[in-house]
Design a protein around this motif. Structure first.
Motif, short mmCIF file in Angstrom:
data_model
loop_
_atom_site.label_atom_id
_atom_site.label_comp_id
_atom_site.label_asym_id
_atom_site.label_seq_id
_atom_site.Cartn_x
_atom_site.Cartn_y
_atom_site.Cartn_z
N GLY A 116 0.74 -1.12 -0.07
CA GLY A 116 0.07 -0.18 -0.01
C GLY A 116 0.48 1.31 0.20
O GLY A 116 0.69 2.06 -1.04
N ALA A 117 2.01 1.19 0.85
CA ALA A 117 2.51 2.89 0.85
C ALA A 117 3.75 2.93 -0.09
O ALA A 117 3.80 4.07 -0.90
CB ALA A 117 4.13 1.99 2.03
N CYS A 118 3.99 1.89 -1.05
CA CYS A 118 4.78 1.95 -2.70
C CYS A 118 3.58 2.13 -3.46
O CYS A 118 3.55 3.25 -4.42
CB CYS A 118 4.76 0.83 -2.60
SG CYS A 118 6.37 0.76 -4.35
N ALA A 119 2.70 1.34 -3.31
CA ALA A 119 1.32 1.90 -4.61
C ALA A 119 0.76 3.52 -4.83
O ALA A 119 0.67 4.20 -5.27
CB ALA A 119 -0.02 1.36 -4.45
N GLY A 120 0.69 4.36 -2.99
CA GLY A 120 0.58 4.95 -2.40
C GLY A 120 1.65 6.00 -3.04
O GLY A 120 0.83 7.68 -4.14
N VAL A 121 2.78 5.96 -2.76
CA VAL A 121 4.15 7.00 -3.32
C VAL A 121 3.64 7.11 -4.92
O VAL A 121 4.19 7.98 -5.20
CB VAL A 121 4.97 6.42 -2.62
CG1 VAL A 121 6.32 7.71 -3.81
CG2 VAL A 121 5.14 6.27 -1.45
#
Length: 512
Positions: free
Chosen positions: A268-273
């Protein structure tokens, strides 16, 4: 009229850089992302136990080519091209875990280089290198670069088809470029039909150039007709197999579509960034921006709509080929936001830290079976336990009713020279050109009086007979008793020893 202007020539600073160091300029987008991606995806390559999909790959590709073709007529034709390629690879380099997974590592690394070249062409040198670097840091890239399946190769072909389209637009009168583009699309369709939705994104670039060269319309239409004609037999056959292979995938609701990005990126963190950086992308090349946006957004929507019928195709891994679009836009966005390499490197370091937990997660021992299957099974430890305690003449019983592919998994990790009779096996998958085995219909008649039988049952029931097919359990319980058991993740390994007090004499058994 967005996306009607053709791609402008490279910016002045790009042309200047090429003039100063043309060789370095050409190699930098190609080499650095490849090395980085290879290093990241190779780390922990053998840590996860082979998942069930990978075991299917091993089971199929170790058959001879003729039997593979017959199997594809019955099941899994959508992976046929990959199986045949891997059959050749395994025949040359063996079937170790490293050998089975290395093609995915190499193709993912190659995809990073191709993406850098695309980014260089569309948005500039820095954006291209940043796109390739971002690609290497996506946890899903590591996850599927370490799996003996076709998904990393699909990403490579999707990126390669896009790069070849740019070359086609450079030389629209060259038949060789059109043929190369068409063949790449055919290869992409043979590996993953859903990935052909990429063509909708390519139409953005074709439409932008067609205003100047109307021949692009009929040339591209001819290419697509040829691709459809070549793929039609495989598509039709795969459609007839869809119910068998995909019947377990649930019909997605609206939330599944909105939340798909976290699963596609495996973080989720990578997708958001990455998506936030993609939204910062700016370029005078509106056609390029639109192509990447359509590439990233449209396929999930199309697959979601197609999955509202009798068969659902909505799995995040089937949409992994959209990751390149997002990292291309993110590379352009990061290049726009950061005017220096140091600032860009700092943001990349932040992303690496934010994704570290998910990078570790995809390298966990049982991550390759994921949450969508049954409990993960520790085939590796089970095989090691049997190997250490094996005696010549031992037989084995696999709980195929509750743990699909437990037999294939344990057999893969056992030494190739260690042979045990599969007590209740009637027909092995390779004998019937299928992916599943058929057990004896009358278990009592399949016993041959082995002194010891290894029982591999699903779960952790203290009584292993409770966990297997009750007909088989009854046959075993009559003549065998547990000597000792060991609980492992997902399964219980029990050594059964024949009770000679109850075992009938050969004459009695023949009379029965």
């Amino acid at each position: 009229m967005v996306a009607t202007a053709p791609l402008p020539p490279p910016r002045a600073e790009m042309q200047s850089a090429e003039a100063v160091a043309p060789g370095r300029h050409r190699m930098q987008p190609l080499l650095w992302p490849f090395v980085l991606t290879f290093g990241v995806t190779s780390y922990g390559l053998t840590a996860p136990v082979l998942g069930r999909d990978e075991l299917i790959t091993w089971d199929v590709v170790t058959r001879d080519a003729g039997h593979i073709l017959v199997t594809l007529h019955n099941v899994d034709v959508v992976h046929g091209a990959y199986y045949l390629l891997m059959h050749l690879w395994v025949s040359l380099f063996g079937d170790s875990v490293v050998s089975m997974r290395l093609p995915s590592v190499l193709t993912a690394s190659g995809a990073a280089s191709v993406l850098s070249m695309i980014g260089n062409r569309l948005f500039g040198l820095r954006a291209g290198i940043l796109a390739g670097t971002l690609f290497a840091l996506v946890p899903a890239v590591s996850r599927y670069a370490q799996e003996a399946r076709s998904y990393a190769l699909v990403i490579l072909l999707a990126a390669l088809a896009t790069l070849l389209l740019l070359k086609v637009l450079d030389h629209p009168r060259s038949p060789g470029h059109w043929i190369a583009y068409a063949l790449t699309l055919v290869g992409l369709g043979l590996l993953h039909v859903i990935a052909l939705s990429l063509v909708a994104a390519h139409a953005c670039l074709l439409g932008a150039h067609a205003r100047r060269d109307r021949s692009l319309w009929w040339k591209s239409a001819l290419v697509l007709l040829a691709v459809v004609a070549l793929l039609a037999p495989v598509v039709l056959l795969s459609r007839s197999q869809a119910d068998i292979q995909l019947g377990w995938i649930p019909v997605p609701d609206g939330w599944a579509l909105l939340s798909i990005w976290q699963d596609i990126f495996a973080s989720g963190a990578c997708a958001g960034v990455v998506i936030a950086l993609a939204l910062l992308a700016r370029s005078p090349r509106t056609a390029a921006l639109l192509m990447c946006a359509v590439w990233g957004v449209l396929p999930p929507v199309l697959v979601w709509l197609a999955s509202q019928g009798d068969v659902s195709y909505f799995r995040p891994v089937y949409l992994l080929f959209t990751v390149p679009a997002w990292v291309l836009l993110a590379g352009a966005g990061l290049s726009t936001a950061c005017r220096s390499w140091n600032a860009a490197a700092a943001l990349l370091a932040v992303l690496a830290v934010l994704s570290l937990f998910d990078q570790r997660q995809v390298r966990q021992p049982f991550d390759h079976d994921g949450p969508i299957f049954q409990l993960p099974l520790d085939y590796r430890s089970a095989a090691d336990l049997i190997r250490k305690n094996y005696r010549p003449g031992d037989a084995v019983v696999y709980d195929r009713e509750h743990a699909w592919k437990v037999d294939t998994g344990v057999q893969y990790y056992l030494p190739r020279g260690l042979k045990m009779r599969d007590v209740f096996l009637r027909s092995a998958p390779r004998q019937i050109n299928q992916l599943y085995a058929i057990d004896c219909f009358v278990p009592d008649r399949c016993l041959r009086g082995e002194q010891r039988i290894w029982l591999l049952a699903h779960g952790a029931d203290q009584n292993p007979f409770n966990a297997i097919n009750q007909g088989q359990a009854s046959a075993l319980r009559n003549w065998y008793e547990p000597s000792w058991s060991r609980s492992l993740p997902g399964m219980t390994v029990t050594l059964l020893v024949r009770n000679d007090k109850h075992w009938p004499s050969p004459r009695t058994r023949e009379g029965g």
